[in-house]
Design an enzyme around this catalytic site. Structure first.
Site, PDB file in Angstrom:
ATOM      1  CB  CYS A   1      -0.933   0.015   1.200  1.00 25.41           C
ATOM      2  SG  CYS A   1      -0.071   0.113   2.783  1.00 25.41           S
TER       3      CYS A   1
ATOM      4  CB  CYS B   1       4.472  -0.421   1.761  1.00 31.77           C
ATOM      5  SG  CYS B   1       3.464  -1.581   2.702  1.00 31.77           S
TER       6      CYS B   1
ATOM      7  CG  ASP C   1      12.145  25.651 -35.218  1.00 29.50           C
ATOM      8  OD1 ASP C   1      12.556  26.817 -35.342  1.00 29.50           O
ATOM      9  OD2 ASP C   1      12.602  24.677 -35.852  1.00 29.50           O
TER      10      ASP C   1
ATOM     11  CG  ASP D   1      13.831  20.166 -35.972  1.00 33.73           C
ATOM     12  OD1 ASP D   1      13.913  21.388 -35.744  1.00 33.73           O
ATOM     13  OD2 ASP D   1      14.020  19.666 -37.091  1.00 33.73           O
TER      14      ASP D   1
ATOM     15  CG  ASP E   1      14.362  24.587 -32.115  1.00 32.68           C
ATOM     16  OD1 ASP E   1      14.269  25.821 -32.280  1.00 32.68           O
ATOM     17  OD2 ASP E   1      14.237  23.760 -33.025  1.00 32.68           O
TER      18      ASP E   1
END
Length: 784
Positions: free
Chosen positions: A23, A26, A425, A677, A681
């Site tokens: 649980c 724990c 971009d 990409d 960036d």
């Protein structure tokens, strides 16, 4: 499962499997035990994966110390082999104790069924004792063991509640039996304890089975790599283990086989199924020189490849690590659960004691008070709280990975559903990123009749650059068979262009703005440059230094170069889909405003509404993300920049460094996602609330982003936001039901409306329902 160890203070990470957790209590207990170990910087425990990820610094003995800390806390550290074995077990593993418990409990529960039918079937007390005791102390031994460890650590967990509650019911029944007058028929409660233990065991078995389904994405990724490869050695083709393959080796891949590692196609051509890596359903044609990704499936051709990456450096390993990282991380919303679970068990024990005293002191029989207290103990379930968040995150990130959306951390997943502005971009993200040289306009002067010579010089200056425009210049020169040689000296000028020396003459090639700074006026080419920009072309120029000794240097413009790119297929429709969801879209470009706006219109954007950020230097992109977040110059009703406050009129703040988050601590009006990409960036991806990197881009961009889109498909942006929204919705649903279940169930049990059997059934159902609700995410599909 651990990074290479060293004796320095540099951080290491270690993943350790943990057995015995039941649980949320724990989870908190293991985390506290790990964080007490000297040298541990952070420890995150995941109940759904039953594992811990620890960041630490120290010597080679640290992993052993960490495992010892887990064992001392009362849990069992597992080796990678044990974790793999646990993942491969049969779906029916662990069912035997449940069936045995059901067989022993069924006769005990039969009188309850008879009461509903008006029959009074009562087993002799000694037979009830014989049936219930093995269930209580043999099948229920796991609850005593885990509960005892919790007590020794002065904490509590679900096992402790079950052990105390069922033991109280069993002990009360034994006491009533032994103290009853001879021949008296006494109502006993053996059936309650036995059925509760059986139901809890059933619930844990169903929960474990559901957990294995949530980790199916990881297992599927691990299964993609073949065990052997066809290696070309001095003796010809030999089958060797993939672990023995080295970079530079040549491998044969036969039709229908998976590529064992990353490589470059040397001979042959084929169709490659990359759907498990990118989500792209259609095979991709590959010719000699194409990149091949380990784990993808070869089509009809027998091909020869040269290995470019092995082991942890392959794309498949990178994808697997990202998914594992996301599933091991905690979402910010989990902090609330952690605070509740820390006090949950002590509060429940106090409520059970209060229930016992309230019923007993109000004049009810002691056995009635005990049964109601047992119901309170049994119905309380911190297990559902602990599973609510990680189960949904595992299911969401797993199904997203199946369709080419890699979510690096839980924070990005939780934040993405709030995004209301997406900045893209331009080059390589919204466009193909492969511009072509469409015009070369030579100025009056010494090269007026020598356009090819100007092109050759430009290609020489750009021959070492990876910039898309540089590659376009080199490609145009190659098409004309012009000789290209390396410049005598070359230096890149970030955000402007490059300068170099050819035949002892100094040249600059770059943006028109840089030409103005250098004092190289366009002169008679001004109108031509404007016309090309109005057509949507990106215009650069090449200039020659007039005098190598004068200060400041003076330059003469030699030629204009116009480049044109094309929108990516489906980009216009993807942007329209985002707007239909109420999300504002903005294009960020370093191009001049005319070229940027022309491309924006082709993509369906509206420059007049401020949906274009033009002439943005790479170093300023991160600052513009902050501007979008802080709502400077943005119409609050529409989320767009107004015509009276164009983007170009605003002065961006200081450029944040890579990896920094300059907006941290400031109030956001908008939650901004940045999609890019390229290397330039990366700062913007890190500065945005959510960074999304195209998987077709650079590694730097992907490391800076929280989400990686494995295909260069703009439609995946909307899909990433959608799976984030659905996953967060599942988390909220799970947490609501987990909290509501306890808030409603505990008072009902305390007031006597629930007996222990119904309480046990409800507790078992709560965990299973949370896991089942999370698994519904596996049915998610990106919208077409």
């Amino acid at each position: 499962m651990t990074t290479p160890l060293n004796t320095s203070s540099s951080p290491n990470t270690l993943d350790i499997g943990i057995g015995g957790m039941t649980c949320a209590s724990c989870v908190g207990r293991v985390e506290r035990a790990l964080k007490k170990v000297g040298g541990v910087a952070d420890a995150t425990v995941n109940l759904a994966t039953e594992s811990a990820r620890i960041a630490y610094s120290g010597d080679a003995q640290m992993p052993a110390r960490l495992r010892r800390a887990i064992r001392d806390a009362g849990y069992e550290p597992r080796t990678p082999a044990q974790m793999d074995a646990a993942d491969k077990v049969s779906p029916w593993a662990g069912l035997a104790p449940v069936l045995v418990g059901a067989l022993l409990s069924a006769p005990l529960a039969l009188p309850m069924v008879g009461d509903l039918a008006g029959q009074h079937w009562m087993l002799p007390a000694w037979l009830q004792f014989v049936l219930a005791t093995p269930v209580q102390f043999v099948l229920g031994a796991r609850f005593y063991k885990a509960g005892w460890h919790a007590l020794k650590a002065l904490t509590g967990n679900m096992d402790l509640l079950v052990a105390i509650g069922t033991t109280a019911g069993w002990a009360l029944s034994v006491w009533l039996w032994l103290t009853a007058p001879d021949g008296a028929m006494v109502h006993l409660y053996f059936e309650g304890s036995a059925v509760v233990i059986t139901l809890v065991l059933l619930g844990k078995w169903l929960e474990a089975r559901a957990k294995r389904q949530t980790t199916s994405a990881i297992r599927a990724l691990h299964a993609l790599q073949p065990d052997t490869a066809h290696w070309i050695g001095r003796d010809g083709e030999v089958d060797v283990p993939v672990a023995d393959v080295l970079v530079g080796d040549r491998l044969v891949v036969k039709p229908g086989e998976r590529f064992p590692v990353d490589g470059t196609l040397l001979e042959g051509q084929t169709q490659v199924d990359e759907s498990m890596l990118t989500g792209e359903p259609l095979p991709v044609h590959k010719d000699a020189g194409a990149k091949l990704t380990g784990g993808s499936i070869n089509g009809e051709g027998r091909v020869l490849l040269q290995v470019t990456a092995v082991g942890v450096d392959t794309v498949l390993s990178h994808i697997t690590r990202l998914v594992e990282d996301a599933q091991a991380a905690k979402a910010p919303i989990q902090r609330l659960v952690d605070r509740v679970s820390a006090v949950f068990v002590p509060v429940v024990l106090a409520l059970a004691l209060a229930t016992l005293l309230a019923w007993w002191l109000s004049g009810h029989p002691f056995e009635t008070a005990v049964i109601h207290a047992v119901a309170v103990l049994v119905i309380a379930c911190p297990c559902a709280l602990g599973l609510a968040t990680p189960a949904a995150i595992m299911a969401g990130t797993g199904v997203a990975a199946k369709y080419g959306i890699l979510i690096k951390d839980a924070q990005a997943l939780e934040m993405a559903h709030k995004v209301d502005v997406v900045a893209f971009d331009k080059t390589g993200t919204l466009t193909m990123g492969q511009p072509r040289l469409t015009a070369l306009v030579v100025a009056e002067g010494p090269f007026a009749q020598h356009a090819d010579e100007v092109l050759r010089m430009a290609a020489c200056l750009q021959s070492g650059s990876e910039h898309p425009l540089a590659r376009a210049v080199v490609a145009a020169a190659i098409e004309k068979d012009l000789p290209i040689s390396a410049p005598e000296a070359l230096q890149a000028v970030p955000g402007k262009g490059s300068e170099g020396v050819l035949a002892q003459k100094h040249y600059c090639i770059g943006s028109l703005r840089w030409m103005q700074e250098l004092g190289a006026p366009l002169g008679a080419l001004q109108a031509r440059a404007k016309a090309l920009q109005d057509e949507g072309a990106t215009v650069s120029a090449i200039a020659q230094r007039k005098d190598n000794t004068s200060q400041p240097a003076t330059y003469e413009l030699l030629a204009l170069m116009a480049f044109a790119d094309a929108p990516k297929p489906g980009a216009k429709e993807a942007l329209a889909a985002l707007r239909a969801r109420g999300i504002k879209t903005v294009m960020v470009s370093g191009d001049n405003r005319g070229a940027a706006e022309a491309m924006a219109r082709r993509l369906g954007l509206h420059p007049e509404d401020g949906e274009v950020m033009a002439e943005v230097l790479p170093g300023d992109k991160a600052a513009w993300m902050v501007e979008l977040q802080q709502d400077h110059g943005v119409d609050r009703r529409r989320g767009l920049r107004t015509k009276d406050a164009p983007v170009a009129s605003l002065t961006p703040p200081a450029n944040p460094s890579l990896g920094a988050n300059p907006q941290r601590g400031k109030r956001h009006t908008h939650v901004v996602a940045m999609v890019g990409d390229g290397v330039n960036d990366a700062p913007a991806l890190a500065a945005a609330d959510v960074g999304m990197a195209m998987g077709t881009g650079t590694d730097v961009a992907m490391h800076a982003a929280g989400i990686t889109l494995m295909r260069g498909d703009v439609a995946l942006v909307a899909a990433a936001l959608d799976i984030s929204n659905r996953t967060v919705a599942k988390i909220r649903q799970n947490l609501f039901w987990a909290f509501a279940y306890n808030v409603a169930g505990i008072p009902l049990a305390a007031l006597g409306y629930l007996n222990p059997v119904l309480a046990g059934a409800a507790m078992a159902l709560s965990s299973v329902s949370v896991m089942t609700n999370a698994l519904l995410l596996k049915r998610w599909r990106p919208e077409k």
